[in-house]
Design a protein around this motif. Structure first.
Motif, PDB file in Angstrom:
ATOM      1  N   LEU A 100      25.808  17.950 -23.717  1.00 58.42           N
ATOM      2  CA  LEU A 100      25.320  17.255 -24.982  1.00 58.42           C
ATOM      3  C   LEU A 100      24.761  15.783 -25.403  1.00 58.42           C
ATOM      4  CD1 LEU A 100      28.758  19.422 -26.183  1.00 58.42           C
ATOM      5  CD2 LEU A 100      26.795  19.651 -27.153  1.00 58.42           C
ATOM      6  N   SER A 101      26.149  14.836 -24.158  1.00 59.20           N
ATOM      7  CA  SER A 101      25.803  13.515 -24.105  1.00 59.20           C
ATOM      8  C   SER A 101      25.693  12.970 -22.738  1.00 59.20           C
ATOM      9  CB  SER A 101      26.189  12.688 -25.378  1.00 59.20           C
ATOM     10  OG  SER A 101      27.740  13.456 -24.256  1.00 59.20           O
ATOM     11  N   SER A 102      24.890  12.260 -22.672  1.00 60.29           N
ATOM     12  CA  SER A 102      25.076  11.969 -21.166  1.00 60.29           C
ATOM     13  C   SER A 102      24.639  10.345 -21.244  1.00 60.29           C
ATOM     14  CB  SER A 102      23.912  12.533 -19.629  1.00 60.29           C
ATOM     15  OG  SER A 102      23.007  12.342 -19.869  1.00 60.29           O
ATOM     16  N   GLY A 103      24.663   9.511 -19.966  1.00 59.14           N
ATOM     17  CA  GLY A 103      24.165   7.823 -19.538  1.00 59.14           C
ATOM     18  C   GLY A 103      25.358   6.933 -19.543  1.00 59.14           C
ATOM     19  N   GLU A 127      28.863  14.652 -20.931  1.00 55.34           N
ATOM     20  CA  GLU A 127      29.558  16.048 -21.454  1.00 55.34           C
ATOM     21  C   GLU A 127      28.642  17.273 -21.907  1.00 55.34           C
ATOM     22  OE1 GLU A 127      31.043  15.461 -26.604  1.00 55.34           O
ATOM     23  OE2 GLU A 127      29.679  14.696 -25.638  1.00 55.34           O
ATOM     24  N   ARG A 128      29.442  18.115 -21.307  1.00 55.91           N
ATOM     25  CA  ARG A 128      28.681  19.547 -21.482  1.00 55.91           C
ATOM     26  C   ARG A 128      29.040  20.440 -21.870  1.00 55.91           C
ATOM     27  NH1 ARG A 128      28.037  20.165 -15.586  1.00 55.91           N
ATOM     28  NH2 ARG A 128      30.187  19.223 -15.005  1.00 55.91           N
ATOM     29  N   SER A 141      34.017  16.764 -20.059  1.00 52.99           N
ATOM     30  CA  SER A 141      33.886  15.569 -20.534  1.00 52.99           C
ATOM     31  C   SER A 141      34.285  15.075 -19.360  1.00 52.99           C
ATOM     32  CB  SER A 141      35.008  14.643 -22.107  1.00 52.99           C
ATOM     33  OG  SER A 141      34.137  13.346 -22.367  1.00 52.99           O
ATOM     34  N   GLU A 153      22.347   9.599 -13.153  1.00 54.53           N
ATOM     35  CA  GLU A 153      21.823  10.213 -14.255  1.00 54.53           C
ATOM     36  C   GLU A 153      20.417  10.172 -14.621  1.00 54.53           C
ATOM     37  OE1 GLU A 153      20.210   5.256 -13.993  1.00 54.53           O
ATOM     38  OE2 GLU A 153      22.010   7.017 -13.313  1.00 54.53           O
TER      39      GLU A 153
END
Length: 240
Positions: A100-103, A127-128, A141, A153
């Motif tokens: 969903l998001s990463s960084g 976030e998965r 998360s 990353e």
């Protein structure tokens, strides 16, 4: 003899159909309209029957969809540390993941304390949604101290297990974790991510994972996970 309420008659008929295999685990029940026509009752009566099935644990609900028969939960032990991939495979299912998001970002004050970081240290966040046999299992998360995992990353975590990358690519041995568990209702984004109705019970876990980094045992991960309770149940072996 007191006459059986209509909603209870419908509930018992559906329970019998579930036990007989007409509606196997994971299958959808008939729609409200279909049940209303089949039993010649009002929609309110049908909804009462469905609510009773949900309350007694026979079915689960998804947002905007029909109720579906609850699947038999798989047992998972809490005595060993396993990745989501390892546990799903151990249960004979196929894992998959959606990022969903990463960084990268600066650590929060709470993360600074939990992970023993300095104020300006960076963290990698991930976030998965984790799937078992293409069905949502949990939303998770995760936060890692970036100083131990430079360039993490660059990995595709929709295809790779996080723990596999930590141990095989960064050669950091995971040693132990401190895990807290509690039951909570599904809310807001988590309910949407897991495709369930609001207030469906979830198992919430928060943990700090420790690893051997150059001979020192240090906190290497902080994570939060929301599990669907119909997919897994947890066992804890205890001795006196």
């Amino acid at each position: 003899m007191e006459k059986q309420p209509k909603y209870e008659y419908i509930k018992n008929a559906l329970i019998e159909a579930i036990h007989s295999g007409k509606y196997p685990p994971g299958s959808e029940l008939p729609s409200e309209n279909e049940l209303t026509e089949q039993y010649s009752v009002s929609r309110i009566t049908v909804r009462r029957a469905i609510d009773e099935l949900y309350r007694t644990g026979y079915i689960e609900k998804k947002q905007g969809k029909r109720g579906y028969v609850r699947e038999t939960a798989k047992e998972q032990e809490l005595t060993t540390i396993s990745s989501y991939t390892e546990e799903i495979q151990r249960q004979g299912m196929t894992p998959s993941r959606k990022v969903l998001s990463s960084g990268l970002r600066l650590c929060s004050p709470e993360e600074k304390e939990i992970l023993k970081l300095d104020k300006a240290d960076a963290v990698f966040y991930l976030e998965r949604i984790i799937y078992a046999d293409q069905k949502p299992l949990c939303y998770t998360s995760t936060v890692l101290p970036y100083k131990y995992f430079r360039d993490i990353e660059s990995y595709d975590f929709s295809e790779n297990s996080l723990y596999n990358i930590i141990e095989q690519q960064f050669h950091l041995r995971i040693t132990d974790s401190i895990l807290k568990l509690k039951a909570i209702p599904a809310k807001d984004d988590v309910a949407t991510f897991l495709d369930v109705a609001r207030d469906v019970p979830l198992l919430y876990s928060s943990a700090v994972t420790y690893g051997d980094y150059q001979g020192d045992i240090l906190p290497i991960e902080s994570f939060q996970t929301y599990y669907l309770t119909d997919r897994f149940e947890y066992t804890l072996a205890q001795k006196r």
